[in-house]
Design a protein around this motif. Structure first.
Motif, mmCIF file in Angstrom:
data_model
loop_
_atom_site.group_PDB
_atom_site.id
_atom_site.type_symbol
_atom_site.label_atom_id
_atom_site.label_comp_id
_atom_site.label_asym_id
_atom_site.label_seq_id
_atom_site.Cartn_x
_atom_site.Cartn_y
_atom_site.Cartn_z
ATOM 1 N N SER A 186 -3.674 -21.151 12.792
ATOM 2 C CA SER A 186 -3.223 -21.106 11.407
ATOM 3 C C SER A 186 -3.802 -19.865 10.775
ATOM 4 N N THR A 187 -3.031 -19.185 9.950
ATOM 5 C CA THR A 187 -3.434 -17.881 9.438
ATOM 6 C C THR A 187 -3.598 -17.922 7.931
ATOM 7 N N THR A 188 -4.713 -17.376 7.454
ATOM 8 C CA THR A 188 -4.928 -17.201 6.029
ATOM 9 C C THR A 188 -5.160 -15.731 5.767
ATOM 10 N N THR A 189 -5.001 -15.321 4.529
ATOM 11 C CA THR A 189 -5.178 -13.915 4.199
ATOM 12 C C THR A 189 -6.289 -13.767 3.178
ATOM 13 N N THR A 190 -7.247 -12.911 3.475
ATOM 14 C CA THR A 190 -8.363 -12.656 2.587
ATOM 15 C C THR A 190 -8.470 -11.170 2.352
ATOM 16 N N ASN A 191 -8.314 -10.755 1.113
ATOM 17 C CA ASN A 191 -8.398 -9.331 0.774
ATOM 18 C C ASN A 191 -7.442 -8.489 1.611
ATOM 19 N N GLY A 192 -6.282 -9.058 1.893
ATOM 20 C CA GLY A 192 -5.279 -8.308 2.646
ATOM 21 C C GLY A 192 -5.529 -8.266 4.131
ATOM 22 N N THR A 193 -6.537 -9.013 4.622
ATOM 23 C CA THR A 193 -6.849 -9.005 6.048
ATOM 24 C C THR A 193 -6.510 -10.359 6.635
ATOM 25 N N SER A 194 -5.862 -10.368 7.770
ATOM 26 C CA SER A 194 -5.458 -11.616 8.392
ATOM 27 C C SER A 194 -6.644 -12.245 9.094
ATOM 28 N N ALA A 195 -6.976 -13.474 8.699
ATOM 29 C CA ALA A 195 -8.053 -14.217 9.352
ATOM 30 C C ALA A 195 -7.445 -15.440 10.000
ATOM 31 N N THR A 196 -7.619 -15.606 11.299
ATOM 32 C CA THR A 196 -6.978 -16.666 12.037
ATOM 33 C C THR A 196 -8.008 -17.631 12.585
ATOM 34 N N THR A 197 -7.847 -18.926 12.308
ATOM 35 C CA THR A 197 -8.726 -19.945 12.846
ATOM 36 C C THR A 197 -7.939 -20.733 13.876
ATOM 37 N N THR A 198 -8.465 -20.881 15.079
ATOM 38 C CA THR A 198 -7.740 -21.572 16.124
ATOM 39 C C THR A 198 -8.590 -22.646 16.752
ATOM 40 N N THR A 199 -7.921 -23.599 17.389
ATOM 41 C CA THR A 199 -8.672 -24.604 18.133
ATOM 42 C C THR A 199 -9.235 -23.990 19.396
ATOM 43 N N ASN A 200 -8.459 -23.219 20.115
ATOM 44 C CA ASN A 200 -8.936 -22.481 21.274
ATOM 45 C C ASN A 200 -7.805 -21.627 21.805
ATOM 46 N N ARG A 201 -8.121 -20.464 22.317
ATOM 47 C CA ARG A 201 -7.080 -19.611 22.876
ATOM 48 C C ARG A 201 -6.823 -20.065 24.303
ATOM 49 N N THR A 202 -7.556 -19.617 25.265
ATOM 50 C CA THR A 202 -7.508 -20.187 26.601
ATOM 51 C C THR A 202 -8.922 -20.212 27.121
ATOM 52 N N ALA A 262 -19.714 -13.520 8.827
ATOM 53 C CA ALA A 262 -19.827 -14.071 10.175
ATOM 54 C C ALA A 262 -19.435 -15.540 10.243
ATOM 55 N N ALA A 263 -19.437 -16.226 9.115
ATOM 56 C CA ALA A 263 -19.116 -17.647 9.132
ATOM 57 C C ALA A 263 -17.624 -17.909 9.298
ATOM 58 N N ASP A 264 -16.779 -17.075 8.669
ATOM 59 C CA ASP A 264 -15.343 -17.359 8.715
ATOM 60 C C ASP A 264 -14.460 -16.133 8.936
ATOM 61 N N GLY A 265 -15.051 -14.945 9.075
ATOM 62 C CA GLY A 265 -14.261 -13.748 9.328
ATOM 63 C C GLY A 265 -13.652 -13.113 8.106
ATOM 64 N N ALA A 266 -13.967 -13.622 6.915
ATOM 65 C CA ALA A 266 -13.416 -13.038 5.684
ATOM 66 C C ALA A 266 -13.997 -11.644 5.456
ATOM 67 N N THR A 267 -13.188 -10.758 4.896
ATOM 68 C CA THR A 267 -13.619 -9.385 4.660
ATOM 69 C C THR A 267 -14.594 -9.314 3.492
ATOM 70 N N ARG A 268 -15.735 -8.676 3.706
ATOM 71 C CA ARG A 268 -16.687 -8.396 2.626
ATOM 72 C C ARG A 268 -16.420 -7.017 2.028
ATOM 73 N N TRP A 269 -16.178 -6.028 2.888
ATOM 74 C CA TRP A 269 -15.774 -4.711 2.403
ATOM 75 C C TRP A 269 -15.158 -3.938 3.546
ATOM 76 N N ASN A 270 -14.383 -2.912 3.210
ATOM 77 C CA ASN A 270 -13.940 -1.938 4.205
ATOM 78 C C ASN A 270 -14.003 -0.560 3.563
ATOM 79 N N ALA A 271 -14.454 0.399 4.334
ATOM 80 C CA ALA A 271 -14.681 1.750 3.816
ATOM 81 C C ALA A 271 -13.932 2.754 4.678
ATOM 82 N N PRO A 272 -13.225 3.709 4.066
ATOM 83 C CA PRO A 272 -12.491 4.707 4.847
ATOM 84 C C PRO A 272 -13.413 5.740 5.466
#
Length: 518
Positions: free
Chosen positions: A33-49, A224-234
């Protein structure tokens, strides 16, 4: 009659196959399932493989493995610490001469740098994804595949962090279960850097135009807890590759375009930018200086506060690995086969060790004072243990192919990966070899989670019976693959499955009627 009977059997089997396809479609559920935080895609999954590890008896029950009695020391990430110093003052390595405790092949090549934590060796490769190996025996504890090729794993607490070319991932250390993933730009260009407190994850990315040209580059800080963006710098004028380094509030890195960047780790504000040679190596950060090399063979030492050059040294050959720094000395591997030791303050060369053919892996420094030893690998396949004070060789061993990962040294063990994807565990010849040590074939025998009487994750299942005793979301192997029925994609899956099943039954009835008419 026999011919007609055979045709009927075939047609009935074909109808069953079509129905099976429909049923399979119904049982598939959405992976994420995908959520968007600050324009960044954060995906939480049960497991990939993730493939299970468990040695099973004839009746299907699992035989627990004992707690590891071998190396339980800590080298949790590339460079050992977030500053990428490569220094492990409290560890010890083999005294030499050495032998192989085990060797495990991955069936591929291009191994990532290794990490070791609490009796487990973590490695990655394009062919096998990420693997957790028992540090004493080499047996696989778990294996997990990402969408792309994994980078160097980093372990902090109960989580493991890595990147592929599209995203940053957090996995459960005990199970390999994916906890979250966050997509960054068009291409992720560094491994994951995790702060020592386990609260932030850093990585760099680039954006590409329609024709594949560079359209921008950024350094990112994630929660680190959920992958949400804190900042991004060019990063204006260049890209950051390899690995970032972090010390106190300074996060820095370089790559192409001559520029080397330093940012405030809390805010993302750029502290300074230094103009260096092209293709800078990953850095190491000391108490007051940043150490980095480049493709032209120059060692740069920069002031941490403003990026000004304190001293430089021309080695005359390419530098393709990050320096190591310990006890006021900086160590640099060079492709001409020499390992250099410099005074970190003045730049005076203390010694130069001849490692033969091309040194392209970062050094690792273990111990302090007269007991300090530098470990480095060569393209000739040698792992060298070099006296840190004098530059003389203490011991060496030749592996079956070029050494591709920096040596990781904990509790009398030295771990290294070679170019053919084999991970080697080296110990003193006088040390005993445990039963069931692995070989250089791709690992096929799985190992269950460590035995225990407690309930470390507090999920009501004893560690003895818990597949991942420090991951409360996983109790049994099946928990990794169980579909999440409340996630998007399950109901559409039922619809597709039902239609497929009805189509299969109808097709089978029609084909059987035709066969009887014939």
């Amino acid at each position: 009659m026999t011919s007609l009977h055979s045709r009927r059997a075939f047609l009935a089997l074909a109808a069953s196959g079509v129905a099976g396809v429909g049923t399979a479609a119904a049982t598939q559920s959405s992976e994420s399932s995908t959520t968007t935080t600050n324009g960044t895609s954060a995906t939480t999954t049960t497991n990939r493989t993730s493939t299970a590890n468990g040695t099973r008896t004839g009746d299907g029950t699992r035989t627990p493995a004992p707690e590891p009695t071998g190396p339980i020391g800590d080298h949790p990430m590339f460079g050992r610490d977030p500053a990428r110093t490569g220094a492990a003052p409290d560890e010890r390595g083999p005294d030499g001469p050495v032998k192989s405790q085990w060797c495990v092949g991955s069936g591929g090549h291009r191994l990532t740098p290794l990490a070791v934590s609490d009796g487990t060796v973590f490695s990655g490769s394009p062919s096998d994804g990420l693997r957790a190996l028992d540090a004493t025996t080499g047996r696989t504890r778990w294996q997990a595949r990402l969408d792309g090729h994994p980078s160097a794993p980093a372990v902090v607490g109960d989580q493991l962090y890595t990147t592929d070319d599209r995203a940053v991932y957090a996995l459960g250390r005990e199970s390999g279960r994916e906890l979250w993933s966050t997509a960054l730009g068009d291409r992720v260009t560094t491994s994951a850097l995790v702060a020592a407190d386990g609260e932030r994850v850093f990585a760099a990315s680039i954006d590409e135009g329609e024709s594949g040209e560079r359209a921008g580059a950024h350094v990112h800080a994630l929660d680190a807890a959920d992958g949400a963006t804190r900042w991004n710098a060019p990063t204006e004028g260049g890209n950051v590759f390899g690995s970032l380094a972090l010390r106190d509030r300074l996060v820095c890195g370089g790559g192409s375009g001559h520029y080397f960047y330093a940012f405030d780790a809390d805010t993302g504000d750029r502290r300074w930018r230094a103009d260096l040679g092209d293709h800078a190596t990953s850095p190491a950060i000391g108490r007051g200086s940043v150490f980095v090399g480049d493709e032209r063979g120059t060692v740069f030492v920069l002031d941490r506060s403003d990026g000004t050059q304190r001293w430089t040294y021309e080695t005359g050959a390419k530098i393709r690995s990050s320096p190591a720094v310990s006890d006021g000395t900086v160590y640099v591997s060079v492709t001409d086969g020499y390992l250099y030791a410099f005074d970190a303050t003045s730049g005076t060369r203390r010694w130069r060790f001849d490692g033969g053919r091309r040194l392209t892996t970062s050094p690792t420094v273990v111990g302090t004072g007269d007991d300090a030893v530098v470990y480095v690998g060569s393209e000739q396949g040698n792992v060298f243990a070099v006296d840190a004070a004098t530059g003389t060789r203490r011991w060496s061993v030749q592996l079956s192919d070029a050494v591709e990962t920096p040596p990781v040294v904990v509790d009398g063990y030295a771990f290294a990966g070679d170019r053919e994807g084999r991970v080697h565990a080296l110990i003193d010849e006088s040390a005993s070899t445990s039963d069931g040590a692995g070989t250089c074939a791709a690992p096929r025998t799985a190992t269950p989670a460590p035995d225990g009487e407690g309930d470390d994750d507090g999920d009501g299942v004893s560690d003895r019976d818990d597949y991942a005793p420090r991951d409360p979301g996983v109790q049994r192997r099946a928990d990794l693959d169980a579909p999440e029925r409340d996630e998007p994609g399950f109901l559409p899956g039922i619809g597709v499955g039902t239609v497929g099943t009805l189509l299969g039954v109808g097709t089978g009835w029609w084909l059987r009627s035709r066969a009887e008419q014939d």
